[in-house]
Write a protein that holds these residues in place. Sequence first.
Motif, PDB file in Angstrom:
ATOM      1  N   SER A  32      41.287  43.181  53.149  1.00  0.00           N
ATOM      2  CA  SER A  32      42.119  43.210  51.954  1.00  0.00           C
ATOM      3  C   SER A  32      41.700  42.261  51.473  1.00  0.00           C
ATOM      4  O   SER A  32      40.329  41.684  51.076  1.00  0.00           O
ATOM      5  N   ILE A  33      42.424  42.489  49.708  1.00  0.00           N
ATOM      6  CA  ILE A  33      41.810  41.568  48.329  1.00  0.00           C
ATOM      7  C   ILE A  33      42.969  41.441  48.044  1.00  0.00           C
ATOM      8  O   ILE A  33      44.343  41.960  47.984  1.00  0.00           O
ATOM      9  N   TYR A  34      42.394  40.069  47.483  1.00  0.00           N
ATOM     10  CA  TYR A  34      43.676  39.516  47.277  1.00  0.00           C
ATOM     11  C   TYR A  34      43.392  38.941  45.554  1.00  0.00           C
ATOM     12  O   TYR A  34      42.470  38.025  45.823  1.00  0.00           O
ATOM     13  N   LEU A  35      44.073  39.207  44.683  1.00  0.00           N
ATOM     14  CA  LEU A  35      43.983  38.608  43.670  1.00  0.00           C
ATOM     15  C   LEU A  35      44.829  38.310  42.911  1.00  0.00           C
ATOM     16  O   LEU A  35      46.347  38.143  42.999  1.00  0.00           O
ATOM     17  N   ALA A  36      45.099  37.052  42.449  1.00  0.00           N
ATOM     18  CA  ALA A  36      45.895  36.212  41.421  1.00  0.00           C
ATOM     19  C   ALA A  36      45.393  35.509  40.042  1.00  0.00           C
ATOM     20  O   ALA A  36      43.952  34.888  40.534  1.00  0.00           O
ATOM     21  N   GLY A  37      45.904  35.750  39.207  1.00  0.00           N
ATOM     22  CA  GLY A  37      45.354  35.114  37.865  1.00  0.00           C
ATOM     23  C   GLY A  37      47.198  34.554  37.093  1.00  0.00           C
ATOM     24  O   GLY A  37      48.522  35.197  37.294  1.00  0.00           O
ATOM     25  N   SER A  38      46.624  33.118  35.797  1.00  0.00           N
ATOM     26  CA  SER A  38      47.824  32.798  35.349  1.00  0.00           C
ATOM     27  C   SER A  38      47.887  33.303  33.856  1.00  0.00           C
ATOM     28  O   SER A  38      47.025  33.967  33.436  1.00  0.00           O
ATOM     29  N   SER A  39      48.946  33.291  32.809  1.00  0.00           N
ATOM     30  CA  SER A  39      48.998  33.706  31.530  1.00  0.00           C
ATOM     31  C   SER A  39      47.694  35.250  31.504  1.00  0.00           C
ATOM     32  O   SER A  39      47.936  36.233  32.136  1.00  0.00           O
TER      33      SER A  39
END
Length: 375
Positions: free
Chosen positions: A210-217
Amino acid sequence: MAHSSGIPRRISLWAGVALALVGTLTGCAPPGPEDSTGEPQVTLDSQSQALAYPNGSSRTVVSRRVVYKNASGGYQAAPGFEQFRAAGATDSTLHAIRIAQVEAPSVREAIVFMTAGQKISSSGHSSGVTGQSSNWDASCDGVSCPNVVLDGRSLAMKLNALGWFPAGKTHLSVVNDNNFDHLLDSDTKQRIVNGFVHWLQAQIRPETRSIYLAGSSRGGCLVMRMAQALRANTALDGITLYVSSLDGVCKHSQGELGTFDTKVNNPVRPSGTFYGAWATHLSAEFPRRARLHLYQVVGGQEVAPATGIRAFSGYAGTTPPSKGTDLDWGWYKQTWVKWEHKEIGNPYTEPRTSDQPLAISETIDAQLTWLASLL
């Protein structure tokens, strides 16, 4: 990937623009006026209940520059981050990128990668995704930034505490500054994306599932572009990819993530505002969608007045609608919210106190509810 008990599974021109951007992207200035469309406005009930995900523990980490300055003042690739320099961006560009490897076990069943948005002013900025405070970079030198505190309320620390990805077998990294700046030219941006992708791929082990990526703007745009490259790599077909974007902003005049200059209006924008997002045909951007899950929480406030800098919106059909709707295509989900851009990026500090529970529930906790439904 077991859930912890008690948590439900469903639940020049450039200078002028840069000065204006310091406002909402860094959470400092009020929004300016936007273009009018004349469409009716919709308001939301601010008394809705927040979701009950527990806070994690705050962590103090060292954020390292991927290219640092040695004792002689020359640039040098940091050990373990050589992929960034190899991708070809200039050393001066890479020197601003700082990454904290919060957990780096030798066995890695999961990879978790989270990034803040664009840092424009001389100071840092706070982030509800990474948990960094507005002065996180106060201790930075030419090599690293020691003593960076990650707030336990952040998406990174909440997820770490929930244990949905296996403890002791999950690589967790937090990007305090990705330097993936809106005003950079397309070639430089591609080199930065390549550096992040190649570095992240180097963290993968044979057991990674599993790979989880998260980011804002701008961080939201970065993780979406990273996802494009990762999903295009057939060697990673056995790995499930989850991507959370919070008002992800891609530059439509450069066609980033396929965005173009048709605005999809926010159906729940506050009265008197004209929030909307640049349309993109995401099905064309992600032709390989097996084991792919994307979620964009979008507000679409113009990030700085008269700049045209907005989040992206997917759409179905042959042409974008004038007014958006929430989307759920199985592999892509999108929900519209009434919050300002900076409030989506950090719902713990930016909205007024009475609005914070709802803002948190519709941004950070909404991403956790979505992820829980998939794990």
